[in-house]
Motif scaffolding. Sequence first.
Motif, PDB file in Angstrom:
ATOM      1  N   GLN A 255       0.828  -1.212   0.000  1.00 50.34           N
ATOM      2  CA  GLN A 255       0.000   0.000   0.000  1.00 50.34           C
ATOM      3  C   GLN A 255       0.859   1.258   0.000  1.00 50.34           C
ATOM      4  OE1 GLN A 255      -2.658   0.279   3.348  1.00 50.34           O
ATOM      5  NE2 GLN A 255      -3.383   2.330   2.797  1.00 50.34           N
TER       6      GLN A 255
ATOM      7  N   ALA B 260       1.336  -8.423  -4.648  1.00 54.33           N
ATOM      8  CA  ALA B 260       0.401  -7.422  -4.126  1.00 54.33           C
ATOM      9  C   ALA B 260       0.670  -6.051  -4.739  1.00 54.33           C
ATOM     10  CB  ALA B 260       0.509  -7.354  -2.608  1.00 54.33           C
TER      11      ALA B 260
ATOM     12  N   VAL C 152       2.535   1.773  -3.524  1.00 50.72           N
ATOM     13  CA  VAL C 152       1.599   2.197  -4.572  1.00 50.72           C
ATOM     14  C   VAL C 152       1.089   3.606  -4.297  1.00 50.72           C
ATOM     15  CG1 VAL C 152      -0.589   1.670  -5.715  1.00 50.72           C
ATOM     16  CG2 VAL C 152       0.995  -0.177  -5.114  1.00 50.72           C
ATOM     17  N   GLU C 153       0.919   3.966  -3.030  1.00 53.27           N
ATOM     18  CA  GLU C 153       0.505   5.335  -2.709  1.00 53.27           C
ATOM     19  C   GLU C 153       1.571   6.342  -3.135  1.00 53.27           C
ATOM     20  OE1 GLU C 153      -0.362   5.359   1.432  1.00 53.27           O
ATOM     21  OE2 GLU C 153      -2.413   4.595   1.196  1.00 53.27           O
TER      22      GLU C 153
ATOM     23  N   LYS D 249      -4.594  -1.624 -10.898  1.00 56.97           N
ATOM     24  CA  LYS D 249      -5.865  -0.954 -10.603  1.00 56.97           C
ATOM     25  C   LYS D 249      -5.764   0.566 -10.664  1.00 56.97           C
ATOM     26  CE  LYS D 249      -7.301  -4.748  -7.546  1.00 56.97           C
ATOM     27  NZ  LYS D 249      -7.594  -5.151  -6.141  1.00 56.97           N
TER      28      LYS D 249
ATOM     29  N   GLU E  27      -0.531  -6.201  -8.444  1.00 53.99           N
ATOM     30  CA  GLU E  27      -2.001  -6.208  -8.542  1.00 53.99           C
ATOM     31  C   GLU E  27      -2.572  -4.823  -8.257  1.00 53.99           C
ATOM     32  OE1 GLU E  27      -2.910  -9.268  -5.802  1.00 53.99           O
ATOM     33  OE2 GLU E  27      -2.378 -10.900  -7.169  1.00 53.99           O
ATOM     34  N   ALA E  28      -1.973  -4.109  -7.285  1.00 52.19           N
ATOM     35  CA  ALA E  28      -2.455  -2.758  -6.974  1.00 52.19           C
ATOM     36  C   ALA E  28      -2.118  -1.784  -8.103  1.00 52.19           C
ATOM     37  CB  ALA E  28      -1.846  -2.280  -5.661  1.00 52.19           C
TER      38      ALA E  28
END
Length: 375
Positions: free
Chosen positions: A237, A271, A240-241, A278, A274-275
Amino acid sequence: MPTPANPDPGKILLVQAGVTSALYPFRSHPLGLMMLAACVRRDSPEAHIRIIDMKVERITPQGVAREARDGGFGLVGVGAFSVHADIQSETAHAVRGAAPGAVLVAGGPHATCHPERVLREAPFDAVISGEGEIPFTTLAQKLREGMGRDSLAGLPGISVLRDGEFIAGEPPPPADPDSLPRPAWDLVNLRAYERSSSFSILGRRRYMSLFTSRGCPFHCIYCHRIFGKSFRPRSAQSVVEEIRELADRYGVTDFDILDDAFNLDRARVHAICEALLKLPHPVTLAFPNGLRSDLLDDETLKIMRRAGTIYISFAVESASLRMQKLMRKNLDLEKAERAIRTAARLGIFCNGFFMLGFPGETREEMERTARFAAR
């Protein structure tokens, strides 16, 4: 008013030592210095900080010295790879002559590997080995509070010379990467890096360098080990952020991942990918460093390709099992070759790192490595 002999301890100059050279033309954002600046700012928002990347700004050691003097900087940090150790030393001598009151600190891979040598060969007041966020932030705070350069011994992670004796500082516990702030992107000229070749040799483009983890548990004897031997990943997270934020704020969608061991945690790699799939905007990923090739299976390479991976450097080093053991890399060559072939088949540009002439290596072993590279 600050003077060269009595500069402002709240003004900090961070310098990435280097020189434009055909032998080492690659450039990358000085993430280490950008992280130091971000951490100091978090604790002291009023701090005035400037970052100079000597290769990008094409500035000489004497030019850096003038910046330090004219800007009244009280704390000057100079980082370098070993290939630029001479520039780091020359810069320190120049700054000391022009701004004698400034506190001079060395850091980066070269100073981490050779702290005592750096202190004896150049007029640095201190060396920070390894991760610098905690030691440098502490040092900056102490200087603002009035501590003098003769009182630096004993600070966490700070090594000094006292009466000719080398005193190594006790390193602080390694930081949790997820607890650190974003790098100080605003202190570097992003357009200047667009005009230069990055470590991934993909040509000129708007991109950002990125660390998604720190540390590597392997024991290759040639590694600088600046982040230690404990693998400390950022969460998917968080990674990706940061990518989303760079895209939104600066329009950056190309990224060079500079980890030591990005794919050590397979589930985290999946992970992250995959993020990324999106996100509302596609990204491209390049890995000029830090992928363990014998841990790359077909499924992982496929999702990395789907998530935007277009470039991977595979660090094979030697096709000799004996040399693999001597280097303590112990790469599974069959798995590595399979990963390379799979990546190429998926349309990922593959670059290779190989070493020839390693101490004790025979001609036959070097030829075996050359044949592996040519396959």
